[in-house]
Write a protein that holds these residues in place. Sequence first.
Motif, PDB file in Angstrom:
ATOM      1  N   SER A 157     -59.416 -15.015 -18.678  1.00  0.00           N
ATOM      2  CA  SER A 157     -60.638 -15.423 -17.968  1.00  0.00           C
ATOM      3  C   SER A 157     -61.766 -14.431 -18.242  1.00  0.00           C
ATOM      4  O   SER A 157     -62.917 -14.824 -18.429  1.00  0.00           O
ATOM      5  N   ARG A 192     -75.195 -17.324 -22.544  1.00  0.00           N
ATOM      6  CA  ARG A 192     -76.229 -17.659 -21.546  1.00  0.00           C
ATOM      7  C   ARG A 192     -76.214 -19.151 -21.215  1.00  0.00           C
ATOM      8  O   ARG A 192     -77.241 -19.738 -20.925  1.00  0.00           O
ATOM      9  N   ASP A 244     -65.263 -15.294 -19.797  1.00  0.00           N
ATOM     10  CA  ASP A 244     -66.500 -15.019 -19.066  1.00  0.00           C
ATOM     11  C   ASP A 244     -67.475 -14.194 -19.902  1.00  0.00           C
ATOM     12  O   ASP A 244     -68.690 -14.418 -19.849  1.00  0.00           O
ATOM     13  N   SER A 300     -73.796 -22.141 -19.133  1.00  0.00           N
ATOM     14  CA  SER A 300     -72.650 -22.383 -18.265  1.00  0.00           C
ATOM     15  C   SER A 300     -71.736 -23.483 -18.788  1.00  0.00           C
ATOM     16  O   SER A 300     -70.575 -23.555 -18.419  1.00  0.00           O
ATOM     17  N   LEU A 332     -68.996 -16.598 -22.239  1.00  0.00           N
ATOM     18  CA  LEU A 332     -69.883 -17.504 -21.501  1.00  0.00           C
ATOM     19  C   LEU A 332     -71.225 -16.831 -21.178  1.00  0.00           C
ATOM     20  O   LEU A 332     -72.298 -17.373 -21.440  1.00  0.00           O
ATOM     21  N   VAL A 333     -71.149 -15.634 -20.612  1.00  0.00           N
ATOM     22  CA  VAL A 333     -72.368 -14.910 -20.244  1.00  0.00           C
ATOM     23  C   VAL A 333     -73.160 -14.553 -21.507  1.00  0.00           C
ATOM     24  O   VAL A 333     -74.388 -14.621 -21.524  1.00  0.00           O
ATOM     25  N   GLU A 341     -55.679 -13.564 -15.858  1.00  0.00           N
ATOM     26  CA  GLU A 341     -57.105 -13.262 -15.623  1.00  0.00           C
ATOM     27  C   GLU A 341     -57.734 -12.505 -16.772  1.00  0.00           C
ATOM     28  O   GLU A 341     -58.947 -12.438 -16.885  1.00  0.00           O
ATOM     29  N   VAL A 379     -71.559 -13.079 -11.643  1.00  0.00           N
ATOM     30  CA  VAL A 379     -70.157 -13.192 -12.062  1.00  0.00           C
ATOM     31  C   VAL A 379     -69.440 -11.870 -11.764  1.00  0.00           C
ATOM     32  O   VAL A 379     -69.837 -10.820 -12.259  1.00  0.00           O
ATOM     33  N   ARG A 380     -68.394 -11.944 -10.931  1.00  0.00           N
ATOM     34  CA  ARG A 380     -67.729 -10.748 -10.411  1.00  0.00           C
ATOM     35  C   ARG A 380     -66.215 -10.831 -10.537  1.00  0.00           C
ATOM     36  O   ARG A 380     -65.641 -11.917 -10.484  1.00  0.00           O
TER      37      ARG A 380
END
Lengths: 61, 147
Positions: free
Chosen positions: B108, B119, B112, B121, B115-116, B105, B95-96
């Motif tokens: 976002s 663990r 993210d 998706s 989300l990470v 963003e 994820v970048r």
Amino acid sequence: MAMESDMVQAEMVEASEFRELSNQYHIMGVPDTVINHGKGKMVGAAPEGQLLAEIMKALKN
Amino acid sequence: MANLLDDKIRQQIGEAFKELREPVQILFFGSKEQCEYCDDTLMLVEEVASLSEKLSVQAFDVDDDAEIAANYNVTLTPGLVIAGMDDDGPVDYGVRYAGIPSGHEFSSLIQDLILVSGRDSGLSPQTRDFLAGLKEPVMLQVFVTPT
């Protein structure tokens, strides 16, 4: 998707900071998802199922 | 250090960060070369990370730390890698971010991180099946603008 597979990398690119890259992929509007450096492309929102279909298509190209 | 985020936003993020589960590390890649948004981006992610003890930031330079940047496939600056963090160090989930995550963003980025941290998706079984069998690399670049 990147989380699910080591093969997938997902990058958010701020188009106005990287104009050269945006021009290279002919980004006219956002969001625009470029798959495998131009093999596939999805303009606008990318619902999961449609994006998956585009990825499958891009892999066949 | 002056705050980029006002109290109301910090409070909202703090609320959202209650969902954080596992540790997450933001790897920041900057450059001493012309990089208009590097300083702001680093300040922003450090401020965000300060809002939860589960978040940390590690800052790199694409030239001084060229090998690390190459390992993470980071060429554009400012660049961010949203990695899981376990006992052995950062875990790359691919994820970048390239460019400052501001405007839309920014939310976002917060999503993210959560989300990470989880663990998970949250994808459908069909998508997971396809991804589990994936043998070729897939690079997704989502072009966005801050507004």
